[in-house]
Design an enzyme around this catalytic site. Structure first.
Site, PDB file in Angstrom:
ATOM      1  N   ASP A  11       0.869  -1.174   0.000  1.00 48.67           N
ATOM      2  CA  ASP A  11       0.000   0.000   0.000  1.00 48.67           C
ATOM      3  C   ASP A  11       0.905   1.223   0.000  1.00 48.67           C
ATOM      4  OD1 ASP A  11      -2.282  -1.520   0.111  1.00 48.67           O
ATOM      5  OD2 ASP A  11      -2.486  -1.392   2.286  1.00 48.67           O
ATOM      6  N   ASP A 130     -13.713  -3.467  -1.181  1.00 43.66           N
ATOM      7  CA  ASP A 130     -13.488  -3.133   0.225  1.00 43.66           C
ATOM      8  C   ASP A 130     -14.844  -3.193   0.913  1.00 43.66           C
ATOM      9  OD1 ASP A 130     -10.799  -2.639  -0.338  1.00 43.66           O
ATOM     10  OD2 ASP A 130     -11.165  -0.517  -0.738  1.00 43.66           O
TER      11      ASP A 130
END
Length: 255
Positions: A11, A130
């Site tokens: 990330d 998500d």
């Protein structure tokens, strides 16, 4: 039988690898290209590279980092963050990405998934979901823009829809478990994996090697993604794979 994949996730925010808890409280974990080289040498099956603020900040992918990462690695690389158009996908693939992950744009316009799959092939189109459990219900809601924006959309129904449109893989992250080290959301992972016919990458919550096994055995995922247990040196990729082999899972092991 398919080989289970172990996928480290990078990330990236402002050109640095970060790791947060529930998508916030981000902690610096190093240079993305250096991390990619290390994971490639360690035997990772794939690498997932996500520019986690690209969509939120309305800016493009950090193509220079993508190029350097792809040039340094022999393993397949999936890249996501701020992917909004067919041209974005084309640019990423030309920059060295093997697969491209679409998140917010797929929620905003489902037909984008179909257009992308028809143009580039479903094998390189990943839809990232998500999801967060709806309190008191056996249901999960999709969030977009780096987990900042609720949509009211059911995660299972959405997964089925994007697969019907051509998504070749689902990258499924539990926002409730992300960064908590308490294990995958197994009911969520299993519900989605059992409802579609494409590979599911389980993400969010790995704190030990048994969690990786659980994601495959109990979550029915075909691959497992982790960040902090690898980034901060707690476990190596080889330790993870060896443990999974001991638990009876089929893994690709380098000599």
């Amino acid at each position: 039988m398919f080989k289970v994949r172990v996928i480290p996730c990078l990330d990236v925010k402002d050109g640095r690898v970060v790791k947060g808890v529930n998508f916030v409280d981000l902690r610096d974990a190093g240079d993305p290209v250096e991390a990619a080289i290390a994971y490639d040498a360690a035997g990772a099956d794939e690498l997932c590279f996500l520019d986690i603020t690209a969509t939120h900040e309305n800016r493009g992918i950090m193509l220079d980092v993508v190029r350097r990462t792809a040039e340094a690695c022999f393993m397949p690389v999936t890249v996501g963050g701020g992917v909004r158009t067919v041209d974005d996908i084309k640019t990423l693939l030309r920059s060295g990405a093997d697969k491209v992950s679409i998140n917010s744009a797929a929620v905003a316009r489902r037909e984008f998934v179909k257009e992308a799959a028809e143009k580039f092939g479903d094998q390189c189109i990943v839809v990232a979901i998500d999801a967060k459990r709806v309190p008191g219900r056996d249901r999960w809601e999709i969030f977009t823009h780096g987990g900042r924006k609720g949509t009211g959309i059911d995660a299972i129904e959405f997964a089925q829809e994007v697969v019907s449109l051509g998504a070749g893989e689902i990258l499924l992250t539990s926002m409730d478990r992300d960064g908590t080290r308490s294990g995958f959301d197994l009911p969520l992972t299993r519900a989605i994996a059992d409802s579609i016919q494409v590979p599911v990458i389980a993400s969010g919550g790995v704190g030990n090697l048994d969690h990786l096994v659980d994601g495959i055995r109990d979550g029915h995922a075909t691959a497992v993604l982790a960040a902090s247990i690898f980034h901060f040196g707690e476990y190596t990729i080889r330790q993870a794979k060896d443990h999974m082999v001991r638990c009876g899972l089929p893994m690709r092991l380098d000599p």
